[in-house]
Design a protein around this motif. Structure first.
Motif, short mmCIF file in Angstrom:
data_model
loop_
_atom_site.label_atom_id
_atom_site.label_comp_id
_atom_site.label_asym_id
_atom_site.label_seq_id
_atom_site.Cartn_x
_atom_site.Cartn_y
_atom_site.Cartn_z
N ASN A 52 -5.64 -4.50 -0.70
CA ASN A 52 -4.21 -4.22 -0.55
C ASN A 52 -3.48 -4.39 -1.88
O ASN A 52 -3.85 -5.23 -2.71
CB ASN A 52 -3.58 -5.18 0.47
CG ASN A 52 -4.21 -5.06 1.84
OD1 ASN A 52 -3.81 -4.23 2.65
ND2 ASN A 52 -5.21 -5.90 2.11
N LYS A 106 -0.51 -2.60 11.16
CA LYS A 106 -0.91 -1.19 11.13
C LYS A 106 -1.26 -0.69 9.74
O LYS A 106 -1.96 0.33 9.61
CB LYS A 106 0.21 -0.33 11.73
CG LYS A 106 0.44 -0.57 13.21
CD LYS A 106 1.53 0.35 13.76
CE LYS A 106 1.73 0.13 15.25
NZ LYS A 106 2.80 1.01 15.80
N ILE A 107 -0.77 -1.37 8.69
CA ILE A 107 -1.03 -0.84 7.34
C ILE A 107 -1.89 -1.77 6.49
O ILE A 107 -2.25 -1.41 5.37
CB ILE A 107 0.29 -0.54 6.60
CG1 ILE A 107 1.15 -1.80 6.50
CG2 ILE A 107 1.05 0.58 7.27
CD1 ILE A 107 2.41 -1.58 5.66
N SER A 164 3.73 1.76 1.13
CA SER A 164 4.66 1.90 2.26
C SER A 164 5.80 0.90 2.10
O SER A 164 5.56 -0.28 1.84
CB SER A 164 3.94 1.64 3.59
OG SER A 164 2.96 2.62 3.83
N ASN A 201 0.83 -1.21 0.00
CA ASN A 201 0.00 0.00 0.00
C ASN A 201 0.87 1.26 0.00
O ASN A 201 0.65 2.21 0.77
CB ASN A 201 -0.95 0.00 1.20
CG ASN A 201 -1.87 -1.22 1.19
OD1 ASN A 201 -2.24 -1.73 0.12
ND2 ASN A 201 -2.22 -1.71 2.38
N LYS A 247 -5.12 -3.51 5.00
CA LYS A 247 -6.48 -3.06 4.77
C LYS A 247 -7.28 -4.19 4.14
O LYS A 247 -6.76 -5.27 3.90
CB LYS A 247 -6.48 -1.84 3.86
CG LYS A 247 -5.67 -0.65 4.37
CD LYS A 247 -5.78 0.55 3.44
CE LYS A 247 -5.17 0.27 2.08
NZ LYS A 247 -5.15 1.49 1.22
#
Length: 874
Positions: A194, A188-189, A170, A168, A191
């Motif tokens: 993705n 944390k990232i 990152s 995503n 979703k």
């Protein structure tokens, strides 16, 4: 309505009692923490006296617990990400579909962007691929169930090699080792929808930077800076195809509070009466917690109570097995495997589970000083074992093309050829799990090299840390395999440094620094990791001494390349026998099928550019011809030449194998180079790229029999030995006769002998003074084992010509082929265009004897069956 009500009521009652029994079971476990149980004989071996009153109730609870199907599973959720991948050049091409696991070459091949590098001389046309940067991407969804988990990890089993990973948009991190797993916390990232991107940087650009930083130039080339399969940079049997891509699985692992990190089943004591094990279980826990561990061994269950601490910790659980069944190599016994199943239970739920198949055995490398030097042999369960086998390389330059069927076939071929050991060579890869699983099941020992070959490697901190993590991961992955007999630091690095001129023109300070870097890796890091994470012996480098050192014959393992590289005659193998031959070899042409494939032609033509490009040894063709001229009539046509090249290879290697086995117990192992190919090639292999057995494979099958009759000529006399690799004494009649090539008996004798277990001994000796060496053969027989021994080189034999009579009968699996001839037919070779396998081939058909060969095939007829024999070679 009444039936429905009754069914619903039963479910409610069952659920109630299940829950009750689970709670009771957990409470009982807190009271009844059994540490050592043996269920093989259904006997409890140790019970605290204060807990005996709970014994019956405890076992009742186990029965109820395991009979209730309603126990919940809250195990980690694994989601494999192999779909919807696309690839492109970073600065070229449009997005195209990709296969994962895979590599850039096979993806380009699938889209017909490049020509197949395995045919003709196309290899040189695809070299540009390795010099580019490539990008892969995919999209994937995550369910609400996964997203709600406390921990979500993205796991890469293998990225080849320098990769930047984006989720995503990152940057998760970068990788630099194709032999390591890389894991990233994505909680944390992550979703629901993705996008994952992996960008690969070409190795040359990274290696150039590393070489510039290194204070001196290291041998051999810049491949040494990259931790990936070294053979991909080109070898003297393989192409230069430096791959890039996602070569192993990618998956999401999501979990809440508990999971197994690792389970190591260590053997504390093992004999016929008892196996005392210590199971070292590493568990990652989010909190301090009391849990139950259920260990099922085959059909029996052991329960243990564990008090976990927050974080990642290792817990030891002792287990005792009475009268254990030991694991043996297939030629000496049963490769028996215990099935261990571990379940981690907390709050009435299964939090994680893991299954391991484990063979119980003690394998040791014995290196002890003796009257001639130092021994080198493997001791299995207290008994010296003669190692018989070959060196193994990757089965394909493109690993994603190797499937489970390839492993099954090749390793079945190993067993069927009477081999009990393979050496996994250090310039290839640490093999897939299925390889070691099958070796465990089939009873094949593995000499496992770490992946360093024929070079000196850098010693900077970053490189050393990379190597340390690689070794740790690989040793832990393989620590429970019964088949792993040895970890070896490298292939020929020590030999190269001592003998290949690598020290020339270097200052003393530079030489010392390079040598110190070598010692840090191979004398410190690797042996320490092997000692910490396995129960396997470590050997620094193969060979211990190179052939330029006189000690190579008397200590350690040897790579004897006087034959081939130095063009020394095959008779050298009988004159110089080391303690353990871990490498020796000779080249030949492959099967007709493979030659036709290379040229993309139905004709056998050995003079094409394609054939030349598939010979990677600079003097390969020259050496084959030089040796052939010594021992055989050199054929004038290419088809016959390819056939005789295989006989030549088999003659030399079998001479070596028999010389080694006759020297038992001074010599205790013979592993020739090499078992298999990574592409269609003219090479040292005994099984070619398409799985066809060359003459060498058929003849080593006979040479590796547990009981072998072997003769040699010394001072114009024939000495006949019988070698016995079993542990039992064998009595019987040794029968010998000399016949001419028409079947007439010239001489015969017989004697009753006893062959001791695990021995080699000469049992007969006779003079050749009255024998016509060019027209006769010695036929020796002992307890249904036969051998044929010739007194002259093949080119000097006066072989008669006559017809071979054949009859063919259809069977469920293929065909039976019955063969007869009135004269000896030397090295009879059967071949056909139909794909299949002959039960025997390249054999001698004695005069007036009938031989039946089975040909396994899916073909409906064998109208195109053909023969070749040395009798008809001009």
């Amino acid at each position: 309505m009444r039936k429905t009500f009754s069914k619903m009521s039963f479910q409610v009652i069952l659920s109630f009692f299940s829950k009750l029994y689970r709670e009771l079971f957990i409470k009982l476990n807190y009271l009844f923490s059994i540490q050592i149980l043996k269920f093989h004989t259904l006997k409890l071996t140790r019970i605290d006296s204060n807990l005996k009153k709970y014994h019956l109730l405890y076992y009742l609870s186990i029965i109820v617990f395991y009979s209730c199907s309603t126990i919940e599973k809250d195990t980690p959720i694994k989601t494999t990400l192999t779909n919807n991948w696309q690839f492109k050049g970073v600065d070229t091409l449009d997005w195209k579909s990709a296969s994962v696991p895979g590599n850039i070459f096979t993806d380009l091949l699938d889209h017909k962007i490049i020509e197949d590098p395995f045919i003709k001389n196309n290899e040189e046309k695809v070299q540009w691929v390795s010099g580019k940067n490539w990008e892969y991407k995919t999209t994937f969804q995550l369910s609400d169930k996964i997203l709600k988990k406390n921990n979500i990890a993205l796991n890469f089993e293998g990225l080849d090699t320098y990769a930047s990973i984006y989720l995503n948009d990152s940057l998760l991190g970068q990788t630099n080792n194709a032999f390591r797993k890389f894991n990233f916390n994505i909680k944390k990232i992550a979703k629901k929808e993705n996008q994952l991107r992996v960008i690969f940087t070409n190795t040359a650009s990274k290696e150039e930077i590393a070489a510039h930083k290194n204070p001196y130039k290291l041998p051999e080339g810049e491949r040494i800076f990259t931790r990936k399969a070294q053979f991909q940079y080109g070898w003297d049997w393989g192409p230069k195809l430096n791959t890039s891509g996602i070569w192993k699985d990618i998956y999401i692992n999501a979990w809440d509070d508990l999971k197994f990190e690792n389970i190591f089943i260590k053997q504390k004591e093992l004999n016929k009466e008892k196996a005392t094990l210590s199971v070292e279980i590493t568990i990652e826990s989010a909190t301090d917690k009391n849990v139950n561990l259920f260990t099922k061994i085959n059909r029996e269950v052991i329960s243990s109570n564990l008090t976990l601490k927050k974080g990642k910790h290792t817990y030891k659980v002792p287990i005792e097995i009475i009268n254990p069944t030991l694991w043996w190599t297939h030629n000496l016994g049963d490769p028996y495997l215990y099935h261990f199943n571990f379940q981690l239970i907390a709050d009435g739920k299964i939090k994680d589970e893991k299954s391991i198949k484990k063979g119980l055995r003690i394998i040791k490398l014995i290196t002890e000083k003796d009257t001639i030097g130092e021994s080198f042999y493997f001791e299995l369960n207290g008994k010296p074992v003669y190692a018989k086998g070959a060196n193994y390389i990757p089965q394909n330059s493109f690993q994603n093309k190797v499937n489970d069927n390839h492993y099954e076939k090749l390793l079945s071929d190993v067993v069927n050829s009477n081999m009990n050991m393979l050496r996994v060579w250090g310039g290839g890869i640490y093999e897939n799990d299925v390889f070691y699983d099958l070796c465990d099941e089939k009873g094949i020992l593995i000499w496992q090299d770490f992946m360093f070959a024929c070079a000196m490697y850098p010693g900077d901190i970053a490189f050393l840390e990379n190597v340390k993590e690689e070794a740790k991961q690989q040793v832990k992955r393989l620590q429970n395999h019964a088949s792993i007999a040895l970890w070896c630091g490298n292939n020929e690095n020590l030999e190269g440094w001592k003998r290949w001129g690598w020290q020339a023109n270097r200052k003393e300070k530079e030489k010392q620094e390079i040598w110190n870097d070598y010692l840090i890796v191979f004398d410190t890091i690797l042996p320490n990791i092997v000692a910490k994470f396995s129960e396997t012996d470590y050997w620094e480098s193969s060979p211990k001494y190179g052939r330029g050192n006189p000690k190579y014959e008397f200590e350690g393992d040897a790579h004897d390349w006087w034959v081939w590289h130095d063009a020394t005659p095959f008779e050298h193998f009988e004159e110089k026998v080391p303690r353990f031959m871990s490498e020796f070899g000779f080249q030949s042409f492959p099967s007709f099928e493979t030659l036709k494939y290379i040229n993309q032609s139905d004709a056998i033509d050995l003079k094409t550019d394609g054939i030349k490009s598939h010979q990677k040894h600079i003097r390969g063709f020259q050496l084959i011809n030089e040796y052939m001229t010594r021992d055989y009539n050199v054929p004038t046509n290419d088809e016959d030449y390819a056939y005789v090249s295989q006989l030549l290879q088999a003659k030399g290697i079998v001479m070596g194998i028999e010389a080694h086995r006759r020297a038992k117990p001074t010599n205790m192992g013979t592993l020739y180079w090499q078992l298999n190919d990574c592409w269609p090639a003219i090479s040292w292999s005994s099984i070619d790229y398409f799985g066809n057995w060359k003459a060498l494979q058929y003849k080593t099958k006979n040479a590796f029999e547990n009981v072998l009759i072997s003769s040699k000529i010394e001072n114009n006399a024939v000495k006949t030995f019988v070698i016995n690799d079993t542990f039992e004494n064998i009595t019987g009649t040794l029968k010998l006769k000399i016949i001419d090539f028409y079947g007439k008996e010239i001489w015969s004798d017989a004697k009753e002998i006893e062959v001791l277990g695990n021995s080699s001994k000469q049992y007969y000796n006779f003079s050749l003074n009255e024998i016509n060496k060019n027209t006769t053969v010695l036929v020796a027989e002992f307890n249904n084992e036969k051998s044929y021994f010739y007194f002259a080189k093949p080119k000097d034999l006066n072989l008669p010509k006559d017809e071979i009579l054949k009859s063919i009968t259809k069977t469920d699996k293929g065909f039976f082929i019955t063969l007869e001839s009135t004269v000896l037919q030397k090295d009879l070779f059967l071949f056909t265009n139909d794909k299949g396998h002959f039960s025997d081939n390249f054999f001698d058909l004695l005069p007036n004897e009938r031989k039946i060969i089975e040909f396994e095939t899916n073909a409906n007829s064998l109208d195109n069956l053909q023969f070749k024999t040395l009798n008809t070679i001009e």
